[in-house]
Scaffold this motif. Structure first.
Motif, PDB file in Angstrom:
ATOM      1  N   ILE A 268      13.906  44.978  12.788  1.00 38.99           N
ATOM      2  CA  ILE A 268      14.393  46.343  13.017  1.00 38.99           C
ATOM      3  C   ILE A 268      15.831  46.264  13.534  1.00 38.99           C
ATOM      4  CG2 ILE A 268      13.967  48.530  14.217  1.00 38.99           C
ATOM      5  CD1 ILE A 268      11.063  47.508  14.739  1.00 38.99           C
ATOM      6  N   LYS A 269      16.702  46.899  12.828  1.00 38.82           N
ATOM      7  CA  LYS A 269      18.135  46.835  13.167  1.00 38.82           C
ATOM      8  C   LYS A 269      18.391  47.238  14.620  1.00 38.82           C
ATOM      9  CE  LYS A 269      22.450  48.108  10.904  1.00 38.82           C
ATOM     10  NZ  LYS A 269      22.465  47.237   9.753  1.00 38.82           N
ATOM     11  N   GLY A 270      19.068  46.347  15.325  1.00 45.20           N
ATOM     12  CA  GLY A 270      19.489  46.654  16.693  1.00 45.20           C
ATOM     13  C   GLY A 270      18.370  46.641  17.720  1.00 45.20           C
ATOM     14  N   GLU A 271      17.141  46.367  17.309  1.00 41.65           N
ATOM     15  CA  GLU A 271      16.011  46.415  18.243  1.00 41.65           C
ATOM     16  C   GLU A 271      15.504  45.005  18.592  1.00 41.65           C
ATOM     17  OE1 GLU A 271      14.155  47.530  20.788  1.00 41.65           O
ATOM     18  OE2 GLU A 271      13.708  49.400  19.762  1.00 41.65           O
ATOM     19  N   ASN A 272      15.298  44.204  17.561  1.00 43.72           N
ATOM     20  CA  ASN A 272      14.659  42.898  17.794  1.00 43.72           C
ATOM     21  C   ASN A 272      15.272  41.800  16.923  1.00 43.72           C
ATOM     22  OD1 ASN A 272      13.804  43.477  15.222  1.00 43.72           O
ATOM     23  ND2 ASN A 272      11.618  43.478  15.696  1.00 43.72           N
ATOM     24  N   ASP A 273      16.499  42.020  16.415  1.00 46.12           N
ATOM     25  CA  ASP A 273      16.998  41.120  15.361  1.00 46.12           C
ATOM     26  C   ASP A 273      18.236  40.307  15.736  1.00 46.12           C
ATOM     27  OD1 ASP A 273      18.742  43.273  15.462  1.00 46.12           O
ATOM     28  OD2 ASP A 273      18.874  43.534  13.285  1.00 46.12           O
ATOM     29  N   SER A 274      18.528  40.191  17.041  1.00 42.84           N
ATOM     30  CA  SER A 274      19.742  39.456  17.421  1.00 42.84           C
ATOM     31  C   SER A 274      19.498  37.950  17.465  1.00 42.84           C
ATOM     32  CB  SER A 274      20.212  39.926  18.799  1.00 42.84           C
ATOM     33  OG  SER A 274      19.279  39.479  19.763  1.00 42.84           O
ATOM     34  N   ALA A 275      20.599  37.190  17.570  1.00 48.08           N
ATOM     35  CA  ALA A 275      20.493  35.732  17.675  1.00 48.08           C
ATOM     36  C   ALA A 275      19.751  35.357  18.960  1.00 48.08           C
ATOM     37  CB  ALA A 275      21.888  35.123  17.656  1.00 48.08           C
ATOM     38  N   ARG A 310      22.049  39.636   6.240  1.00 42.85           N
ATOM     39  CA  ARG A 310      22.729  38.601   7.025  1.00 42.85           C
ATOM     40  C   ARG A 310      21.986  38.348   8.350  1.00 42.85           C
ATOM     41  NH1 ARG A 310      28.155  39.143   9.140  1.00 42.85           N
ATOM     42  NH2 ARG A 310      28.167  41.203   8.207  1.00 42.85           N
ATOM     43  N   GLU A 311      21.577  39.406   9.025  1.00 46.68           N
ATOM     44  CA  GLU A 311      20.857  39.247  10.304  1.00 46.68           C
ATOM     45  C   GLU A 311      19.516  38.540  10.078  1.00 46.68           C
ATOM     46  OE1 GLU A 311      22.301  42.249   9.564  1.00 46.68           O
ATOM     47  OE2 GLU A 311      23.912  42.020  11.045  1.00 46.68           O
ATOM     48  N   ILE A 312      18.858  38.919   8.997  1.00 42.04           N
ATOM     49  CA  ILE A 312      17.536  38.319   8.738  1.00 42.04           C
ATOM     50  C   ILE A 312      17.691  36.820   8.462  1.00 42.04           C
ATOM     51  CG2 ILE A 312      15.487  38.360   7.250  1.00 42.04           C
ATOM     52  CD1 ILE A 312      15.956  41.366   6.850  1.00 42.04           C
ATOM     53  N   GLU A 313      18.704  36.499   7.663  1.00 42.47           N
ATOM     54  CA  GLU A 313      18.895  35.081   7.348  1.00 42.47           C
ATOM     55  C   GLU A 313      19.318  34.284   8.584  1.00 42.47           C
ATOM     56  OE1 GLU A 313      21.296  35.283   3.819  1.00 42.47           O
ATOM     57  OE2 GLU A 313      19.507  35.637   2.599  1.00 42.47           O
ATOM     58  N   ILE A 328      10.880  34.562   4.686  1.00 40.92           N
ATOM     59  CA  ILE A 328      11.289  35.968   4.634  1.00 40.92           C
ATOM     60  C   ILE A 328      10.428  36.593   3.555  1.00 40.92           C
ATOM     61  CG2 ILE A 328      13.190  37.569   4.158  1.00 40.92           C
ATOM     62  CD1 ILE A 328      15.108  35.307   5.116  1.00 40.92           C
ATOM     63  N   ARG A 329       9.657  37.597   3.963  1.00 37.12           N
ATOM     64  CA  ARG A 329       8.677  38.130   3.003  1.00 37.12           C
ATOM     65  C   ARG A 329       9.358  38.890   1.874  1.00 37.12           C
ATOM     66  NH1 ARG A 329       4.154  42.362   4.722  1.00 37.12           N
ATOM     67  NH2 ARG A 329       3.306  40.694   5.990  1.00 37.12           N
ATOM     68  N   ARG A 330       8.892  38.552   0.673  1.00 39.01           N
ATOM     69  CA  ARG A 330       9.350  39.287  -0.495  1.00 39.01           C
ATOM     70  C   ARG A 330       8.827  40.716  -0.349  1.00 39.01           C
ATOM     71  NH1 ARG A 330       7.311  39.347  -6.157  1.00 39.01           N
ATOM     72  NH2 ARG A 330       5.548  38.092  -5.526  1.00 39.01           N
ATOM     73  N   LYS A 331       9.708  41.646  -0.547  1.00 35.56           N
ATOM     74  CA  LYS A 331       9.298  43.029  -0.309  1.00 35.56           C
ATOM     75  C   LYS A 331       8.686  43.607  -1.577  1.00 35.56           C
ATOM     76  CE  LYS A 331      11.140  46.808   2.174  1.00 35.56           C
ATOM     77  NZ  LYS A 331      12.184  47.693   1.734  1.00 35.56           N
ATOM     78  N   LEU A 332       7.410  43.883  -1.519  1.00 38.85           N
ATOM     79  CA  LEU A 332       6.742  44.425  -2.700  1.00 38.85           C
ATOM     80  C   LEU A 332       6.475  45.906  -2.514  1.00 38.85           C
ATOM     81  CD1 LEU A 332       3.972  41.780  -3.485  1.00 38.85           C
ATOM     82  CD2 LEU A 332       6.175  42.036  -4.573  1.00 38.85           C
TER      83      LEU A 332
END
Ligand code: SAH
Length: 349
Positions: A268-275, A310-313, A328-332
Protein backbone atom coordinates in the motif's frame (compact mmCIF):
# COMPACT_ATOMS: atom_id res chain seq x y z
CA UNK A 1 -41.46 -25.43 9.21
CA UNK A 2 -42.09 -28.69 7.35
CA UNK A 3 -40.55 -31.97 8.42
CA UNK A 4 -38.44 -32.23 5.26
CA UNK A 5 -36.76 -28.87 5.91
CA UNK A 6 -35.91 -29.84 9.49
CA UNK A 7 -34.31 -33.07 8.34
CA UNK A 8 -32.33 -31.31 5.62
CA UNK A 9 -31.02 -28.78 8.04
CA UNK A 10 -29.96 -31.45 10.46
CA UNK A 11 -28.16 -33.59 7.89
CA UNK A 12 -25.90 -31.88 5.42
CA UNK A 13 -25.17 -34.75 3.06
CA UNK A 14 -22.63 -32.86 0.94
CA UNK A 15 -20.44 -32.26 3.99
CA UNK A 16 -20.13 -35.93 4.95
CA UNK A 17 -17.07 -38.15 4.56
CA UNK A 18 -17.48 -41.69 3.15
CA UNK A 19 -17.51 -43.25 6.62
CA UNK A 20 -20.14 -40.82 7.86
CA UNK A 21 -22.31 -41.55 4.83
CA UNK A 22 -21.92 -45.28 5.43
CA UNK A 23 -23.06 -44.80 9.02
CA UNK A 24 -26.01 -42.74 7.76
CA UNK A 25 -26.96 -45.52 5.33
CA UNK A 26 -26.88 -48.06 8.17
CA UNK A 27 -29.15 -45.79 10.20
CA UNK A 28 -31.55 -45.63 7.26
CA UNK A 29 -31.52 -49.45 7.08
CA UNK A 30 -29.44 -49.50 3.89
CA UNK A 31 -26.21 -51.33 3.07
CA UNK A 32 -23.23 -49.32 4.39
CA UNK A 33 -21.35 -49.50 1.06
CA UNK A 34 -24.02 -47.24 -0.41
CA UNK A 35 -22.37 -44.44 1.57
CA UNK A 36 -19.17 -44.64 -0.42
CA UNK A 37 -21.16 -44.79 -3.66
CA UNK A 38 -23.02 -41.61 -2.74
CA UNK A 39 -19.76 -39.93 -1.79
CA UNK A 40 -18.31 -40.79 -5.20
CA UNK A 41 -21.36 -39.49 -7.02
CA UNK A 42 -21.26 -36.19 -5.17
CA UNK A 43 -17.52 -35.62 -4.87
CA UNK A 44 -15.93 -37.49 -7.79
CA UNK A 45 -18.62 -37.34 -10.47
CA UNK A 46 -20.08 -34.08 -9.08
CA UNK A 47 -23.68 -34.87 -9.93
CA UNK A 48 -26.40 -32.52 -8.78
CA UNK A 49 -29.30 -34.91 -8.30
CA UNK A 50 -29.98 -38.31 -6.81
CA UNK A 51 -31.65 -39.41 -10.06
CA UNK A 52 -28.21 -39.43 -11.68
CA UNK A 53 -26.84 -41.89 -9.09
CA UNK A 54 -27.71 -44.78 -11.34
CA UNK A 55 -26.07 -47.56 -9.37
CA UNK A 56 -28.30 -46.90 -6.36
CA UNK A 57 -31.62 -48.76 -6.18
CA UNK A 58 -34.51 -46.62 -7.41
CA UNK A 59 -36.24 -46.76 -4.04
CA UNK A 60 -33.16 -45.42 -2.28
CA UNK A 61 -32.79 -42.63 -4.83
CA UNK A 62 -36.40 -41.63 -4.24
CA UNK A 63 -35.96 -41.80 -0.48
CA UNK A 64 -32.83 -39.64 -0.64
CA UNK A 65 -34.38 -37.04 -2.90
CA UNK A 66 -37.23 -36.71 -0.46
CA UNK A 67 -34.87 -36.03 2.41
CA UNK A 68 -31.93 -34.21 0.86
CA UNK A 69 -31.10 -31.91 -2.00
CA UNK A 70 -27.68 -32.05 -3.60
CA UNK A 71 -28.26 -29.35 -6.17
CA UNK A 72 -29.06 -26.68 -3.61
CA UNK A 73 -25.34 -26.15 -3.16
CA UNK A 74 -24.85 -23.56 -5.80
CA UNK A 75 -26.55 -21.89 -8.70
CA UNK A 76 -24.33 -19.83 -10.92
CA UNK A 77 -25.68 -16.30 -11.26
CA UNK A 78 -22.87 -14.78 -13.24
CA UNK A 79 -19.60 -15.85 -14.88
CA UNK A 80 -17.14 -13.07 -15.62
CA UNK A 81 -13.92 -13.98 -17.42
CA UNK A 82 -11.01 -11.52 -17.27
CA UNK A 83 -9.86 -9.94 -20.52
CA UNK A 84 -6.67 -12.02 -20.56
CA UNK A 85 -8.71 -15.22 -19.99
CA UNK A 86 -6.40 -16.12 -17.09
CA UNK A 87 -9.06 -15.93 -14.42
CA UNK A 88 -12.81 -16.21 -14.16
CA UNK A 89 -15.02 -14.92 -11.42
CA UNK A 90 -18.22 -16.72 -10.46
CA UNK A 91 -21.10 -15.25 -8.55
CA UNK A 92 -23.00 -18.09 -6.88
CA UNK A 93 -26.26 -18.38 -5.02
CA UNK A 94 -26.37 -20.95 -2.23
CA UNK A 95 -29.16 -22.18 0.03
CA UNK A 96 -30.87 -19.54 2.18
CA UNK A 97 -30.39 -17.08 -0.68
CA UNK A 98 -26.78 -16.58 0.28
CA UNK A 99 -24.66 -14.94 -2.40
CA UNK A 100 -20.95 -15.64 -2.60
CA UNK A 101 -18.15 -15.48 -5.10
CA UNK A 102 -15.35 -17.76 -6.19
CA UNK A 103 -12.55 -17.34 -8.69
CA UNK A 104 -10.70 -19.80 -10.87
CA UNK A 105 -7.23 -18.91 -12.07
CA UNK A 106 -5.09 -20.64 -14.64
CA UNK A 107 -1.39 -21.03 -14.10
CA UNK A 108 1.28 -22.94 -15.93
CA UNK A 109 0.96 -25.72 -13.33
CA UNK A 110 -2.83 -26.05 -13.57
CA UNK A 111 -6.05 -24.41 -12.43
CA UNK A 112 -6.46 -23.00 -8.97
CA UNK A 113 -9.76 -22.33 -7.21
CA UNK A 114 -10.08 -19.41 -4.85
CA UNK A 115 -12.82 -20.52 -2.47
CA UNK A 116 -14.92 -18.45 -0.04
CA UNK A 117 -15.29 -19.84 3.48
CA UNK A 118 -17.92 -17.38 4.71
CA UNK A 119 -20.51 -15.15 3.10
CA UNK A 120 -19.13 -11.75 4.06
CA UNK A 121 -16.60 -11.40 6.88
CA UNK A 122 -16.39 -9.57 10.17
CA UNK A 123 -12.63 -9.19 10.49
CA UNK A 124 -12.84 -5.59 9.28
CA UNK A 125 -9.54 -5.29 7.34
CA UNK A 126 -9.66 -1.75 6.02
CA UNK A 127 -8.46 -2.49 2.46
CA UNK A 128 -10.76 -5.48 1.85
CA UNK A 129 -14.01 -5.49 -0.14
CA UNK A 130 -15.43 -8.33 1.97
CA UNK A 131 -15.31 -6.37 5.19
CA UNK A 132 -18.98 -5.44 5.10
CA UNK A 133 -19.95 -7.83 7.92
CA UNK A 134 -20.62 -11.52 8.28
CA UNK A 135 -23.70 -13.08 6.72
CA UNK A 136 -23.01 -16.73 7.62
CA UNK A 137 -20.47 -19.54 7.67
CA UNK A 138 -20.45 -21.80 4.61
CA UNK A 139 -20.68 -25.54 5.08
CA UNK A 140 -17.86 -27.82 3.95
CA UNK A 141 -20.15 -29.10 1.18
CA UNK A 142 -20.77 -25.56 0.00
CA UNK A 143 -17.02 -25.01 -0.25
CA UNK A 144 -16.73 -28.21 -2.33
CA UNK A 145 -19.68 -27.00 -4.43
CA UNK A 146 -17.69 -23.89 -5.43
CA UNK A 147 -14.88 -26.06 -6.77
CA UNK A 148 -17.29 -28.33 -8.64
CA UNK A 149 -19.30 -25.46 -10.17
CA UNK A 150 -16.15 -23.88 -11.54
CA UNK A 151 -14.66 -27.17 -12.67
CA UNK A 152 -17.79 -28.19 -14.52
CA UNK A 153 -18.37 -24.81 -16.12
CA UNK A 154 -14.79 -24.39 -17.32
CA UNK A 155 -14.13 -28.01 -18.16
CA UNK A 156 -10.63 -27.60 -16.65
CA UNK A 157 -9.61 -29.80 -13.75
CA UNK A 158 -8.88 -27.84 -10.61
CA UNK A 159 -5.61 -29.03 -9.15
CA UNK A 160 -5.03 -26.39 -6.47
CA UNK A 161 -7.24 -24.70 -3.90
CA UNK A 162 -6.64 -21.50 -1.97
CA UNK A 163 -9.01 -20.55 0.83
CA UNK A 164 -8.63 -16.88 -0.02
CA UNK A 165 -12.11 -15.91 -1.13
CA UNK A 166 -14.30 -13.98 1.24
CA UNK A 167 -14.36 -14.94 4.90
CA UNK A 168 -11.91 -15.83 7.61
CA UNK A 169 -11.18 -19.58 7.53
CA UNK A 170 -10.25 -19.73 11.23
CA UNK A 171 -13.64 -18.24 12.12
CA UNK A 172 -15.26 -21.21 10.37
CA UNK A 173 -12.65 -23.66 11.60
CA UNK A 174 -14.64 -26.92 11.65
CA UNK A 175 -16.16 -26.25 8.22
CA UNK A 176 -12.74 -25.53 6.75
CA UNK A 177 -11.03 -28.61 8.19
CA UNK A 178 -13.92 -30.76 6.99
CA UNK A 179 -13.66 -29.20 3.52
CA UNK A 180 -9.94 -30.06 3.37
CA UNK A 181 -10.70 -33.67 4.30
CA UNK A 182 -13.50 -33.89 1.72
CA UNK A 183 -11.68 -32.33 -1.21
CA UNK A 184 -8.51 -34.34 -0.58
CA UNK A 185 -10.36 -37.64 -0.07
CA UNK A 186 -9.14 -40.27 -2.51
CA UNK A 187 -12.69 -41.35 -3.34
CA UNK A 188 -13.54 -37.80 -4.40
CA UNK A 189 -11.42 -35.12 -6.07
CA UNK A 190 -8.27 -36.39 -4.37
CA UNK A 191 -6.62 -32.96 -4.48
CA UNK A 192 -3.33 -33.24 -2.65
CA UNK A 193 -3.30 -31.39 0.66
CA UNK A 194 0.03 -29.94 -0.39
CA UNK A 195 -1.87 -28.09 -3.08
CA UNK A 196 -4.30 -26.49 -0.64
CA UNK A 197 -3.56 -23.21 1.13
CA UNK A 198 -5.47 -21.83 4.12
CA UNK A 199 -5.16 -18.07 4.46
CA UNK A 200 -5.80 -16.35 7.79
CA UNK A 201 -5.70 -12.76 8.91
CA UNK A 202 -3.85 -14.04 11.97
CA UNK A 203 -6.11 -15.84 14.44
CA UNK A 204 -3.39 -17.36 16.61
CA UNK A 205 -5.32 -20.17 18.39
CA UNK A 206 -6.59 -21.38 14.99
CA UNK A 207 -3.02 -21.68 13.70
CA UNK A 208 -1.96 -23.88 16.66
CA UNK A 209 -5.09 -26.00 16.26
CA UNK A 210 -4.54 -26.45 12.54
CA UNK A 211 -0.94 -27.48 13.18
CA UNK A 212 -2.27 -30.38 15.26
CA UNK A 213 -4.73 -31.74 12.68
CA UNK A 214 -2.22 -33.95 10.88
CA UNK A 215 -2.95 -32.19 7.59
CA UNK A 216 -0.26 -31.10 5.15
CA UNK A 217 -1.82 -27.90 3.91
CA UNK A 218 0.08 -24.66 3.40
CA UNK A 219 -0.58 -21.91 5.89
CA UNK A 220 -0.76 -18.41 4.44
CA UNK A 221 -0.88 -15.48 6.82
CA UNK A 222 -2.02 -12.02 5.81
CA UNK A 223 0.70 -10.01 7.51
CA UNK A 224 0.64 -6.79 5.50
CA UNK A 225 2.84 -4.90 7.96
CA UNK A 226 6.23 -5.13 9.68
CA UNK A 227 4.98 -4.00 13.11
CA UNK A 228 1.87 -3.80 15.29
CA UNK A 229 1.49 -0.07 14.87
CA UNK A 230 0.93 -0.25 11.11
CA UNK A 231 -0.82 -3.59 11.30
CA UNK A 232 -3.42 -2.52 13.81
CA UNK A 233 -4.13 0.57 11.73
CA UNK A 234 -5.23 -1.57 8.77
CA UNK A 235 -6.23 -4.86 10.46
CA UNK A 236 -8.30 -4.79 13.68
CA UNK A 237 -7.30 -8.42 14.40
CA UNK A 238 -3.79 -7.17 15.25
CA UNK A 239 -5.15 -5.74 18.49
CA UNK A 240 -6.24 -9.20 19.61
CA UNK A 241 -3.15 -11.06 18.36
CA UNK A 242 0.07 -9.07 18.30
CA UNK A 243 2.75 -9.86 15.76
CA UNK A 244 5.21 -11.54 18.11
CA UNK A 245 2.53 -14.07 19.12
CA UNK A 246 1.47 -14.48 15.50
CA UNK A 247 4.98 -15.12 14.21
CA UNK A 248 5.61 -17.56 17.06
CA UNK A 249 2.49 -19.50 16.02
CA UNK A 250 3.66 -19.49 12.38
CA UNK A 251 7.09 -20.85 13.32
CA UNK A 252 5.38 -23.52 15.35
CA UNK A 253 3.16 -24.42 12.35
CA UNK A 254 6.23 -24.68 10.11
CA UNK A 255 7.97 -26.87 12.69
CA UNK A 256 4.99 -29.19 13.18
CA UNK A 257 4.18 -29.60 9.48
CA UNK A 258 7.64 -29.00 7.98
CA UNK A 259 5.86 -26.73 5.55
CA UNK A 260 6.92 -23.27 4.55
CA UNK A 261 4.52 -20.56 5.75
CA UNK A 262 3.53 -17.91 3.23
CA UNK A 263 3.30 -14.33 4.43
CA UNK A 264 0.96 -12.28 2.29
CA UNK A 265 1.94 -8.63 2.11
CA UNK A 266 -0.34 -6.19 0.25
CA UNK A 267 1.78 -3.26 -0.85
CA UNK A 268 0.00 0.00 0.00
CA UNK A 269 1.56 3.24 -1.15
CA UNK A 270 2.96 5.28 1.71
CA UNK A 271 1.59 2.90 4.36
CA UNK A 272 3.77 -0.20 4.53
CA UNK A 273 6.10 -0.07 1.51
CA UNK A 274 9.25 1.81 2.58
CA UNK A 275 12.81 0.45 2.70
CA UNK A 276 12.66 0.68 6.52
CA UNK A 277 9.45 -1.37 6.53
CA UNK A 278 11.16 -4.01 4.41
CA UNK A 279 14.17 -4.11 6.72
CA UNK A 280 12.02 -4.36 9.83
CA UNK A 281 10.07 -7.23 8.31
CA UNK A 282 13.20 -9.01 7.11
CA UNK A 283 14.75 -8.89 10.59
CA UNK A 284 11.61 -10.42 12.10
CA UNK A 285 11.29 -13.40 9.80
CA UNK A 286 14.75 -14.14 8.44
CA UNK A 287 15.94 -17.65 9.10
CA UNK A 288 12.45 -19.13 9.50
CA UNK A 289 10.79 -21.54 7.08
CA UNK A 290 8.76 -18.98 5.17
CA UNK A 291 8.17 -17.11 1.99
CA UNK A 292 6.80 -13.61 1.38
CA UNK A 293 4.28 -12.89 -1.33
CA UNK A 294 4.12 -9.21 -2.27
CA UNK A 295 0.78 -8.14 -3.78
CA UNK A 296 0.10 -4.65 -5.12
CA UNK A 297 -3.03 -3.73 -3.14
CA UNK A 298 -6.15 -3.88 -5.23
CA UNK A 299 -8.12 -0.68 -5.14
CA UNK A 300 -11.59 -1.63 -3.93
CA UNK A 301 -12.77 1.93 -3.47
CA UNK A 302 -11.30 2.36 0.01
CA UNK A 303 -8.69 4.99 -0.72
CA UNK A 304 -5.72 2.69 -0.75
CA UNK A 305 -3.31 3.12 -3.62
CA UNK A 306 -1.00 0.35 -4.69
CA UNK A 307 2.73 0.88 -4.39
CA UNK A 308 4.70 1.62 -7.52
CA UNK A 309 6.66 -1.04 -9.37
CA UNK A 310 9.91 0.52 -8.18
CA UNK A 311 8.90 0.40 -4.48
CA UNK A 312 7.71 -3.18 -4.79
CA UNK A 313 10.92 -4.30 -6.44
CA UNK A 314 13.05 -2.43 -3.89
CA UNK A 315 11.05 -4.03 -1.07
CA UNK A 316 11.61 -7.47 -2.59
CA UNK A 317 15.35 -6.85 -2.98
CA UNK A 318 15.68 -5.77 0.63
CA UNK A 319 14.00 -8.98 1.83
CA UNK A 320 16.19 -11.04 -0.47
CA UNK A 321 19.31 -9.31 0.96
CA UNK A 322 18.39 -10.86 4.31
CA UNK A 323 17.96 -14.24 2.70
CA UNK A 324 14.14 -14.13 2.88
CA UNK A 325 12.42 -15.84 -0.04
CA UNK A 326 10.10 -13.46 -1.83
CA UNK A 327 7.87 -13.36 -4.90
CA UNK A 328 5.80 -10.60 -6.44
CA UNK A 329 2.37 -11.97 -7.17
CA UNK A 330 1.21 -11.89 -10.73
CA UNK A 331 -1.93 -9.84 -10.67
CA UNK A 332 -4.80 -11.82 -12.10
CA UNK A 333 -8.25 -10.63 -12.89
CA UNK A 334 -8.16 -7.03 -11.72
CA UNK A 335 -10.49 -6.08 -14.58
CA UNK A 336 -13.13 -8.52 -13.32
CA UNK A 337 -12.96 -7.26 -9.75
CA UNK A 338 -11.27 -10.45 -8.65
CA UNK A 339 -10.26 -9.02 -5.29
CA UNK A 340 -12.39 -10.81 -2.77
CA UNK A 341 -15.85 -9.49 -2.16
CA UNK A 342 -15.98 -6.95 -4.96
CA UNK A 343 -18.46 -8.67 -7.24
CA UNK A 344 -20.64 -9.70 -4.31
CA UNK A 345 -20.76 -6.19 -2.90
CA UNK A 346 -21.82 -4.88 -6.31
CA UNK A 347 -24.63 -7.40 -6.26
CA UNK A 348 -25.92 -7.01 -2.75
CA UNK A 349 -25.10 -3.30 -2.59
N1 SAH B 1 -9.51 -13.85 5.80
C1 SAH B 1 -8.40 -14.51 5.17
C2 SAH B 1 -8.65 -14.97 3.75
C3 SAH B 1 -9.44 -14.09 2.83
S1 SAH B 1 -8.65 -12.68 2.10
C4 SAH B 1 -7.17 -13.66 5.25
O1 SAH B 1 -7.25 -12.53 5.74
O2 SAH B 1 -6.11 -14.14 4.92
C5 SAH B 1 -7.46 -13.33 1.02
C6 SAH B 1 -6.26 -12.43 0.86
O3 SAH B 1 -6.57 -11.25 0.09
C7 SAH B 1 -5.70 -11.92 2.19
O4 SAH B 1 -4.30 -11.97 2.17
C8 SAH B 1 -6.19 -10.50 2.19
O5 SAH B 1 -5.47 -9.70 3.07
C9 SAH B 1 -6.05 -10.13 0.73
N2 SAH B 1 -6.76 -8.94 0.32
C10 SAH B 1 -7.98 -8.51 0.70
N3 SAH B 1 -8.29 -7.36 0.09
C11 SAH B 1 -7.25 -7.06 -0.70
C12 SAH B 1 -6.97 -5.98 -1.57
N4 SAH B 1 -7.83 -4.97 -1.72
N5 SAH B 1 -5.79 -6.00 -2.24
C13 SAH B 1 -4.91 -7.01 -2.07
N6 SAH B 1 -5.12 -8.05 -1.26
C14 SAH B 1 -6.27 -8.06 -0.57
Amino acid sequence: MCERRCFMERIDIGSMLPQELSDLMSQLGEKPFRGRQIFQWIHAKQVESFEEMTDLPLMLRLKLSEEFDVSEWSKILQVRPSSDAQSTKYLLRLAKNTIIESVSMSYSYGASACVSTQAGCDMGCSFCASAEGLDRNLSAGEMCGQVYSMQKTSGARISHVVLMGSGEPMANYDGVVKFIRLISNEAGQNISQRRIAVSTCGIVPGIYKLAGEGLSVTLAVSLHAPNDEIRSRIMPVAKAYPMDELLKACRSYAKATKRRVTYEYAMIKGENDSAENAEELAKLIKGSLCHVNLIPVNDVGKNFTKSGKREIEAFASKLAEYGVEVTIRRKLGSDINAACGQLRSERIG
